[in-house]
Design a protein around this motif. Structure first.
Motif, PDB file in Angstrom:
ATOM      1  N   TYR A  15       0.833  -1.206   0.000  1.00 41.95           N
ATOM      2  CA  TYR A  15       0.000   0.000   0.000  1.00 41.95           C
ATOM      3  C   TYR A  15       0.873   1.264   0.000  1.00 41.95           C
ATOM      4  CZ  TYR A  15      -3.894  -3.176   0.835  1.00 41.95           C
ATOM      5  OH  TYR A  15      -4.811  -4.193   0.711  1.00 41.95           O
ATOM      6  N   ASP A  66      -6.801  -7.632  -2.929  1.00 39.94           N
ATOM      7  CA  ASP A  66      -7.031  -6.192  -2.992  1.00 39.94           C
ATOM      8  C   ASP A  66      -5.881  -5.431  -3.645  1.00 39.94           C
ATOM      9  OD1 ASP A  66      -8.470  -3.771  -2.269  1.00 39.94           O
ATOM     10  OD2 ASP A  66      -6.909  -3.463  -0.754  1.00 39.94           O
ATOM     11  N   LEU A  70      -6.148  -2.941  -6.798  1.00 41.46           N
ATOM     12  CA  LEU A  70      -5.867  -1.504  -6.653  1.00 41.46           C
ATOM     13  C   LEU A  70      -4.843  -1.046  -7.700  1.00 41.46           C
ATOM     14  CD1 LEU A  70      -6.816   0.676  -4.662  1.00 41.46           C
ATOM     15  CD2 LEU A  70      -4.887   0.100  -3.200  1.00 41.46           C
ATOM     16  N   HIS A  73      -6.455  -0.798 -10.998  1.00 40.62           N
ATOM     17  CA  HIS A  73      -7.264   0.425 -11.007  1.00 40.62           C
ATOM     18  C   HIS A  73      -6.405   1.651 -11.322  1.00 40.62           C
ATOM     19  CE1 HIS A  73      -9.153   3.970  -9.073  1.00 40.62           C
ATOM     20  NE2 HIS A  73     -10.235   3.478  -9.623  1.00 40.62           N
ATOM     21  N   PRO A 181      -2.879  13.375  11.205  1.00 40.44           N
ATOM     22  CA  PRO A 181      -2.469  12.086  10.633  1.00 40.44           C
ATOM     23  C   PRO A 181      -3.567  11.461   9.766  1.00 40.44           C
ATOM     24  CG  PRO A 181      -3.175  11.786  12.910  1.00 40.44           C
ATOM     25  CD  PRO A 181      -3.382  13.256  12.582  1.00 40.44           C
ATOM     26  N   PHE A 182      -3.154  10.856   8.675  1.00 37.57           N
ATOM     27  CA  PHE A 182      -4.065  10.105   7.804  1.00 37.57           C
ATOM     28  C   PHE A 182      -3.425   8.762   7.497  1.00 37.57           C
ATOM     29  CE2 PHE A 182      -4.994  14.555   7.089  1.00 37.57           C
ATOM     30  CZ  PHE A 182      -6.387  14.600   7.026  1.00 37.57           C
ATOM     31  N   TRP A 183      -4.157   7.707   7.751  1.00 36.72           N
ATOM     32  CA  TRP A 183      -3.627   6.348   7.579  1.00 36.72           C
ATOM     33  C   TRP A 183      -4.287   5.657   6.392  1.00 36.72           C
ATOM     34  CZ3 TRP A 183      -6.125   1.686  10.235  1.00 36.72           C
ATOM     35  CH2 TRP A 183      -5.445   0.510   9.902  1.00 36.72           C
ATOM     36  N   VAL A 185      -3.777   4.215   2.082  1.00 35.58           N
ATOM     37  CA  VAL A 185      -3.730   4.782   0.736  1.00 35.58           C
ATOM     38  C   VAL A 185      -5.094   5.346   0.327  1.00 35.58           C
ATOM     39  CG1 VAL A 185      -4.138   2.560  -0.422  1.00 35.58           C
ATOM     40  CG2 VAL A 185      -2.912   4.344  -1.625  1.00 35.58           C
ATOM     41  N   ASP A 186      -6.160   4.766   0.839  1.00 39.08           N
ATOM     42  CA  ASP A 186      -7.505   5.241   0.505  1.00 39.08           C
ATOM     43  C   ASP A 186      -7.766   6.636   1.031  1.00 39.08           C
ATOM     44  OD1 ASP A 186      -8.663   3.057  -0.813  1.00 39.08           O
ATOM     45  OD2 ASP A 186      -8.752   1.995   1.080  1.00 39.08           O
ATOM     46  N   ARG A 187      -7.048   7.001   2.080  1.00 41.97           N
ATOM     47  CA  ARG A 187      -7.297   8.291   2.699  1.00 41.97           C
ATOM     48  C   ARG A 187      -6.662   9.460   1.937  1.00 41.97           C
ATOM     49  NH1 ARG A 187      -9.809   8.148   7.792  1.00 41.97           N
ATOM     50  NH2 ARG A 187     -11.376   6.567   7.350  1.00 41.97           N
ATOM     51  N   LEU A 190      -9.070  11.993   1.023  1.00 40.87           N
ATOM     52  CA  LEU A 190      -9.454  12.848   2.140  1.00 40.87           C
ATOM     53  C   LEU A 190      -8.363  13.892   2.421  1.00 40.87           C
ATOM     54  CD1 LEU A 190     -12.124  12.461   3.774  1.00 40.87           C
ATOM     55  CD2 LEU A 190     -10.719  11.653   5.654  1.00 40.87           C
TER      56      LEU A 190
ATOM     57  N   TYR B  62      -5.593   6.725  16.946  1.00 39.80           N
ATOM     58  CA  TYR B  62      -5.885   7.260  15.620  1.00 39.80           C
ATOM     59  C   TYR B  62      -7.387   7.249  15.352  1.00 39.80           C
ATOM     60  CZ  TYR B  62      -6.072   7.732  10.552  1.00 39.80           C
ATOM     61  OH  TYR B  62      -6.389   8.142   9.283  1.00 39.80           O
ATOM     62  N   ARG B  69     -13.570  13.154  12.787  1.00 38.39           N
ATOM     63  CA  ARG B  69     -13.127  13.939  11.626  1.00 38.39           C
ATOM     64  C   ARG B  69     -13.881  13.525  10.369  1.00 38.39           C
ATOM     65  NH1 ARG B  69      -6.866  13.179  10.323  1.00 38.39           N
ATOM     66  NH2 ARG B  69      -7.628  11.144   9.650  1.00 38.39           N
ATOM     67  N   ASP B 186     -13.687   3.817   3.333  1.00 35.67           N
ATOM     68  CA  ASP B 186     -12.962   4.554   2.301  1.00 35.67           C
ATOM     69  C   ASP B 186     -13.073   3.909   0.940  1.00 35.67           C
ATOM     70  OD1 ASP B 186     -11.785   6.644   3.733  1.00 35.67           O
ATOM     71  OD2 ASP B 186     -10.404   5.223   4.640  1.00 35.67           O
ATOM     72  N   ARG B 187     -13.321   2.604   0.950  1.00 39.80           N
ATOM     73  CA  ARG B 187     -13.370   1.890  -0.313  1.00 39.80           C
ATOM     74  C   ARG B 187     -14.671   2.086  -1.079  1.00 39.80           C
ATOM     75  NH1 ARG B 187      -9.049  -1.647  -1.323  1.00 39.80           N
ATOM     76  NH2 ARG B 187      -7.343  -0.335  -0.611  1.00 39.80           N
ATOM     77  N   ARG B 197     -17.903   0.851 -13.938  1.00 37.08           N
ATOM     78  CA  ARG B 197     -17.134   0.239 -15.029  1.00 37.08           C
ATOM     79  C   ARG B 197     -17.400  -1.250 -15.170  1.00 37.08           C
ATOM     80  NH1 ARG B 197     -11.272   2.264 -13.171  1.00 37.08           N
ATOM     81  NH2 ARG B 197     -10.602   0.820 -14.801  1.00 37.08           N
ATOM     82  N   TRP B 200     -12.700  -4.181 -13.347  1.00 37.19           N
ATOM     83  CA  TRP B 200     -11.537  -3.854 -14.190  1.00 37.19           C
ATOM     84  C   TRP B 200     -10.489  -4.940 -14.067  1.00 37.19           C
ATOM     85  CZ3 TRP B 200     -12.833  -0.423 -10.115  1.00 37.19           C
ATOM     86  CH2 TRP B 200     -12.091  -0.590  -8.965  1.00 37.19           C
TER      87      TRP B 200
END
Lengths: 200, 200
Positions: A15, A66, A70, A73, A181-183, A185-187, A190, B62, B69, B186-187, B197, B200
């Motif tokens: 990720y 996943d 990803l 994608h 903080p953002f944890w 890859v999806d974030r 955001l 976190y 948030r 998040d997904r 689509r 993919w």
């Protein structure tokens, strides 16, 4: 000059690899420099009682499906390396040595390491491979090989990892924007919104 | 008629709560029915060796910051309930009882349970509270209270949870689209893209 975006990642984290392909566009869009900060998740996991995803039933199976999805994608190349995961000490030490002299070259090295591991399946945790990748991006391989064995470099890497843990880094990727903080890859979507709006 | 989107969630999961506010828009956009499927993460965690986020150092800190948030971002109300987390057996059993008679009313009940827990701070794991919420959405409270103590209802809930685990559900929310699993609120953006689509 706005503060940089602090981008924490483990060279062994798929990720993190995906995030590394997205992070620069994000920085450019908001006129923010990216501060690349490789870490080692092993020590953080020991502290948090977490384990590599691959060792976790169900979650590991999910990740196996996943990550390639990803990457398809995002239209980036990917192949599961073997062994996986690894403790990527050698390239992490190397990164911090390079960054002292030339941060841009350190970023080029980080990208090359990710490509070597997650595209070409080379075991970047091995000192020889980490050194070969350094050679390929135009660094002096003898100096690199010496640096990653140097006690001062080892201490420097340990200090970087300890500082990350102290700041609350427990996963890869993790991004800090102005101490927020953002944890995951999806974030990053955001984070994009956070940067556009200056928080909320 | 396309297959429904299977939406797995735990009534005790704040990320499930956030997803519950987003999922119907997603379904409408792609002309897909949402199949709401409450589960209990406890048994899945026992199997996967996972633990509640709140019990995990760093990750728990976190989450404490991340959930409010995310709710501010989505402009939905939120307050940390106490106790948290809970084993939400009572409303889960109730949900499956309602859904046999009237799936739409079961969805209304699920939304009311989430609101009761994550907005009003009522302990929905308690049979009395789960029953009061049923009353508030127009169900017969005596019938509801009896149903959640009925051995057949208990077995039905256990079967639903077991089937979810067998399918690979280990977190909340998890969404399945045509057998493709997506984990995490998040997904949902990726699910949107997948639906648009056709994969993919």
């Amino acid at each position: 000059m706005p503060e940089p975006i602090d981008f924490y990642f483990d060279f062994s984290s798929p990720y993190g690899y995906v995030a590394a392909q997205r992070i620069e566009t994000l920085g450019l869009r908001h006129n923010r420099v990216i501060s690349w900060r490789p870490i080692l998740l092993g020590p953080a996991m020991k502290l948090s009682g977490n384990r590599p995803l691959k060792e976790q039933a169900m979650k590991g199976d999910y990740m196996t499906r996943d990550v390639p999805r990803l990457c398809r994608h995002d239209r980036i190349p990917f192949a599961w390396p073997e062994p996986f995961p690894v403790a990527a000490l050698a390239p992490t030490r190397g990164f911090y040595w390079i960054t002292e002299q030339n941060p841009d070259q350190a970023v080029a090295y980080a990208k090359a390491v990710y490509h070597a591991y997650f595209v070409d399946g080379r075991n970047v945790a091995e000192a020889e491979v980490a050194t070969a990748v350094a050679d390929e991006v135009g660094l002096d391989p003898a100096a690199f090989a010496a640096a990653i064995q140097d006690p001062d470099r080892k201490a420097r890497t340990k200090a970087a990892v300890d500082a990350a843990i102290k700041r609350g880094v427990f996963g890869s990727p993790m991004v800090f924007v102005d101490e927020e903080p953002f944890w995951g890859v999806d974030r990053l979507a955001l984070v994009d919104d956070w940067l556009a709006r200056g928080g909320w």
